[in-house]
Design a protein around this motif. Structure first.
Motif, PDB file in Angstrom:
ATOM      1  N   LEU A 136      49.782  39.904  34.572  1.00 37.04           N
ATOM      2  CA  LEU A 136      50.685  38.765  34.816  1.00 37.04           C
ATOM      3  C   LEU A 136      52.134  39.226  34.950  1.00 37.04           C
ATOM      4  CD1 LEU A 136      49.149  36.106  32.406  1.00 37.04           C
ATOM      5  CD2 LEU A 136      48.859  36.300  34.879  1.00 37.04           C
ATOM      6  N   VAL A 162      45.450  29.392  32.270  1.00 35.21           N
ATOM      7  CA  VAL A 162      44.790  30.505  32.951  1.00 35.21           C
ATOM      8  C   VAL A 162      43.463  30.737  32.256  1.00 35.21           C
ATOM      9  CG1 VAL A 162      44.954  32.915  33.637  1.00 35.21           C
ATOM     10  CG2 VAL A 162      47.029  31.521  33.497  1.00 35.21           C
ATOM     11  N   THR A 163      42.375  30.621  32.973  1.00 36.53           N
ATOM     12  CA  THR A 163      41.054  30.740  32.367  1.00 36.53           C
ATOM     13  C   THR A 163      40.074  31.334  33.354  1.00 36.53           C
ATOM     14  OG1 THR A 163      39.254  29.499  31.326  1.00 36.53           O
ATOM     15  CG2 THR A 163      40.486  28.360  33.049  1.00 36.53           C
ATOM     16  N   ALA A 164      39.103  32.062  32.825  1.00 39.18           N
ATOM     17  CA  ALA A 164      38.072  32.647  33.673  1.00 39.18           C
ATOM     18  C   ALA A 164      36.987  31.646  34.020  1.00 39.18           C
ATOM     19  CB  ALA A 164      37.462  33.867  32.980  1.00 39.18           C
ATOM     20  N   GLN A 190      45.689  41.615  30.403  1.00 36.85           N
ATOM     21  CA  GLN A 190      46.109  40.422  31.152  1.00 36.85           C
ATOM     22  C   GLN A 190      47.631  40.282  31.149  1.00 36.85           C
ATOM     23  OE1 GLN A 190      44.288  38.869  33.009  1.00 36.85           O
ATOM     24  NE2 GLN A 190      44.878  36.742  33.287  1.00 36.85           N
ATOM     25  N   SER A 228      42.296  29.967  38.012  1.00 36.82           N
ATOM     26  CA  SER A 228      41.140  30.762  37.630  1.00 36.82           C
ATOM     27  C   SER A 228      41.498  32.233  37.597  1.00 36.82           C
ATOM     28  CB  SER A 228      39.986  30.525  38.619  1.00 36.82           C
ATOM     29  OG  SER A 228      39.605  29.175  38.604  1.00 36.82           O
ATOM     30  N   SER A 229      40.933  32.940  36.602  1.00 35.47           N
ATOM     31  CA  SER A 229      41.132  34.381  36.487  1.00 35.47           C
ATOM     32  C   SER A 229      39.911  35.091  37.069  1.00 35.47           C
ATOM     33  CB  SER A 229      41.315  34.754  35.013  1.00 35.47           C
ATOM     34  OG  SER A 229      41.503  36.130  34.873  1.00 35.47           O
ATOM     35  N   PRO A 230      40.077  36.167  37.867  1.00 32.17           N
ATOM     36  CA  PRO A 230      41.347  36.839  38.155  1.00 32.17           C
ATOM     37  C   PRO A 230      42.219  36.028  39.107  1.00 32.17           C
ATOM     38  CG  PRO A 230      39.562  37.854  39.398  1.00 32.17           C
ATOM     39  CD  PRO A 230      38.915  36.873  38.480  1.00 32.17           C
ATOM     40  N   VAL A 231      43.516  36.059  38.836  1.00 28.65           N
ATOM     41  CA  VAL A 231      44.427  35.210  39.583  1.00 28.65           C
ATOM     42  C   VAL A 231      44.736  35.842  40.933  1.00 28.65           C
ATOM     43  CG1 VAL A 231      45.447  34.311  37.472  1.00 28.65           C
ATOM     44  CG2 VAL A 231      46.455  36.313  38.572  1.00 28.65           C
ATOM     45  N   ASP A 282      46.620  31.055  28.094  1.00 25.21           N
ATOM     46  CA  ASP A 282      45.194  31.364  28.159  1.00 25.21           C
ATOM     47  C   ASP A 282      44.427  30.303  27.356  1.00 25.21           C
ATOM     48  OD1 ASP A 282      42.766  32.574  28.525  1.00 25.21           O
ATOM     49  OD2 ASP A 282      43.047  34.013  26.899  1.00 25.21           O
ATOM     50  N   ASP A 290      48.548  35.205  25.922  1.00 23.37           N
ATOM     51  CA  ASP A 290      47.201  35.719  26.185  1.00 23.37           C
ATOM     52  C   ASP A 290      46.884  36.779  25.129  1.00 23.37           C
ATOM     53  OD1 ASP A 290      44.838  37.056  27.391  1.00 23.37           O
ATOM     54  OD2 ASP A 290      45.366  35.815  29.115  1.00 23.37           O
TER      55      ASP A 290
END
Length: 719
Positions: A27, A91-93, A23, A113-116, A62, A18
């Motif tokens: 994580l 991991v993506t918004a 982030q 999805s972020s936020p996780v 990411d 990332d």
């Protein structure tokens, strides 16, 4: 069957890719609980360099990164042999369907999805870490055993002819070629014919919920009157001979090879798909049974039949070596199958859990949005929103309680509060709890009342939970508008509770597994029936804890099901009339209440609730601050969280009780920890009551008001 566990210091690598440093911190804080080696890089190129140097169990990648984005990085990783099969979690918004499709085509195992959500991310990563560790340990164990087998084969080659060594080498190569159970079974019966025997039969005896099974491979030379030299015939379904059956029993009872001489021409019967049976006469002089798996859930034996007139290699030591390798190969195949099934069930459970949690969360989020948009003075919206949130919050609590119950039972920490309870009271409570399920589905619950009531020694809460779970399960799998029946019987020593329905029924193949954890039959994507697959597991464990048994019966799909719980009981000779509980009207004035909780939202909501009920409230977010405020505020009631930073709630309570300058306050713990040892520690620290989050606020107010009445009996008020 052997199990595999993590050894001390045995860490695996987790790669986090990332470009945002914050982030990385998030994580890492989520994954630190796994106690694995977390490697962090900030770009796709750095990630490619890292995978060339180290091997990773899972990669968190990411999607949106400058330069080389996540999808391009994943594509490059799939080109490397080392990372061709490494699980990648994007991991993506923002999740775009086209982007998601491309990601899955590159071998992604999931999108988050972020936020996780920490628990979900941690659970998913833990699954892949466990599978990676199991795979490595399995390969290492197989390598160790293979090395041992090679050493033994070399010793045999030194003592025996080259042909024997060649046979064992071929057998070893064939047995390690696949970890599929059916392939391994086929090779085990094919390899010894005709080198060691003219007939090989692999016999799986009946196990718990598993039917017996036999697989045979017959050389053409073993058939009576045969003249040609065919390679042999594989018979996947055979019916054992009486002599074969007796031989298998003798072998398993002693755990040693057993031999029997054969007189005449035995007939091996083979069954076909259409139900017909074909008799196959054989010419054999002797049969020897060798144990493969003796202490397994389904013991297994290989039987070798020979004709002495046929020349073959000296089968004594070679056969013993072959059987040893076959046992190792079969054990590894069964172990791999169990690991794969366990992984599949874990993945299914995670998907089910996510679905079941989203169901109540969606209306809660919607209700909050409506309440924010409406006028603050609109009482109808406030009432509607609070009803929605309250109902769905109760549903979330039930899900968490079920998960905690399973965890407690698995760890053996469930304690029953036994007393003599009427079975009718248990049924009444269960029907009351299940009533909403039947009302929503317009179903009819028919109760058959016995002539005599009985008493059971047990925990009425847990007994009611058993019956409630059975009633809810029957409602879930019964169509709207249909009927469910509940009845009780007593045979003089045992009470039976029978719940039957007219629902979808149970497939015979799934029937032995209905009480297994997370086990569910075929379900559709809409998850219309819901559930986590743990309700019936709780039923079985709680029933057994009460000294009883539970049984499931079904004639097949579409024919309903019938669950019977049997518990030790005794008849009631004379029922005593119960007196009506009179609840006194509480007339209390406001109390001074100190809330100690580091969660601001929890503390503020409690403060608002208590002020509505006329109490004076102050808040503290940690132990030292709480002790200072207690000396100045002199609270009559203290609401204490256990998981405080620095100084725990137990320590705060001990300091409060030890401070002679403070009056003896009512201390109520409101904690997210529900284990029995936490309750015992709370009692030892001087805490008066222990409530589990989310606490029932009506119960909390009742405890405070009862305390106020006990302090001043004259007017029922706080000083």
């Amino acid at each position: 069957m052997e199990t595999y566990s993590r050894e001390e210091g045995d860490q695996v690598n987790i790669l986090v890719v990332d470009d945002v440093p914050e982030q990385h911190l998030v994580l890492r804080s989520i994954l630190e609980e796994l106690r694995e080696n977390i490697v962090e890089v900030s770009s796709g190129r750095a990630a490619l360099a890292a995978v060339l140097e180290q091997e990773f169990a899972v990669i968190l990648l990411d999607v949106n990164m400058p330069g080389m984005d996540g999808l391009e990085t994943a594509s490059m990783m799939r080109a490397y042999r080392r990372t061709r099969q490494t699980p990648i979690i994007f991991v993506t918004a923002y999740v775009d369907e086209k982007e998601m499709s491309r990601g899955y085509s590159l071998g992604a195992v999931d999108y988050i999805s972020s936020p996780v959500v920490p628990e979900i991310l941690r659970a998913k990563v833990r699954v892949f870490v466990d599978m990676y560790r199991m795979r490595n340990q399995l390969l290492a164990r197989a390598a160790e055993r293979e090395e041992l087998a090679k050493v033994e084969a070399q010793r045999a080659a030194a003592e025996q002819a080259r042909y024997r060594a060649d046979f064992l080498a071929r057998a070893s190569q064939a047995l390690t070629r696949s970890l599929e159970v059916d392939d391994t079974v086929a090779r085990i019966v094919e390899l010894p014919v005709p080198a060691l025997a003219d007939l090989a039969v692999l016999v799986f005896t009946a196990g718990e919920g598993v039917a017996p099974r036999t697989v045979a491979y017959v050389s053409n030379a073993a058939y009576a009157g045969a003249q040609t030299e065919a390679a042999g015939i594989l018979l996947p379904r055979t019916l054992p001979l009486q002599a074969l059956d007796d031989l298998v029993k003798e072998c398993l009872s002693k755990g040693l090879p057993a031999t029997r001489q054969i007189d005449g021409s035995p007939v091996l019967a083979s069954s076909h798909d259409d139900g017909s049976v074909t008799g196959m006469p054989l010419e054999l002089d002797a049969m020897t049974a060798w144990p493969l798996l003796v202490d397994a859930a389904q013991p297994c034996v290989i039987v070798l039949g020979v004709r002495h007139s046929i020349e073959r290699i000296d089968e004594g030591p070679v056969t013993r070596e072959f059987v040893s390798r076959a046992a190792i190969a079969l054990e590894n195949a069964l172990l791999f199958s169990a690991i794969r099934d366990g992984d599949r069930r874990k993945n299914e459970f995670l998907a089910m859990l996510a679905h079941e949690l989203r169901n109540p969360l969606a209306p809660i989020v919607n209700a909050v949005a409506v309440m924010r948009s409406a006028k603050s003075t609109d009482p109808h919206v406030l009432r509607w929103g609070s009803d929605i949130i309250g109902t769905q919050a109760e549903h979330l609590v039930r899900i968490v309680d079920d998960l905690l119950d399973v965890s407690r039972i698995a760890r053996g920490v469930v304690t029953l509060r036994t007393e003599f309870v009427l079975l009718s009271n248990v049924i009444d409570r269960a029907i009351e709890a299940s009533g909403p399920h039947y009302s929503r589905r317009s179903q009819t619950l028919i109760r058959e009342t016995p002539d005599v009531d009985v008493v059971i020694e047990g925990d009425i809460v847990r007994l009611s939970q058993i019956v409630t779970n059975l009633l809810n399960n029957a409602s879930k799998f019964t169509s709207p508008g249909e009927r469910v029946y509940i009845s009780t019987k007593y045979d003089g020593a045992t009470a039976s509770i029978v719940v039957s329905d007219e629902g979808v029924g149970i497939d015979p193949a799934f029937l032995p597994h209905v009480f297994e954890l997370f086990a569910q039959g075929q379900t559709s994507l809409d998850r219309s029936q819901g559930g986590l697959g743990i309700g019936l597991t709780l039923v079985r464990h709680l029933t057994e804890m009460h000294g009883g048994t539970v049984q499931c019966e079904s004639e097949g799909q579409g024919k309903g099901s019938r669950f019977t719980v049997r518990l030790p009981a005794r008849a009631v000779q004379q029922l005593t009339k119960t007196q009506t509980n009179v609840v006194p009207i509480r007339r209390t004035q406001g109390a001074r209440v100190l809330i100690v909780d580091d969660m601001i939202a929890t503390a503020e909501s409690l403060e608002a609730f208590l002020r509505i009920h006329g109490h004076q409230v102050q808040r503290a977010s940690d132990g030292p601050t709480a002790l200072l405020q207690a000396r100045a505020f002199l609270p009559e009631v203290i609401l204490l969280d256990i998981g405080l930073p620095g100084m725990s709630g137990f320590e705060v309570a001990q300091h409060l009780r030890a401070d002679e300058a403070l009056p003896r306050s009512l201390i109520i713990a409101i904690s997210g920890y529900s284990q029995e040892d936490h309750r015992n520690r709370a009692s030892d620290a001087g805490i008066d009551h222990y409530l589990v989050k989310p606490a029932d606020l009506n119960v909390l107010i009742g405890i405070i008001e009862d305390y106020g009445q006990s302090k001043t009996p004259g007017n029922g008020a706080f000083a």
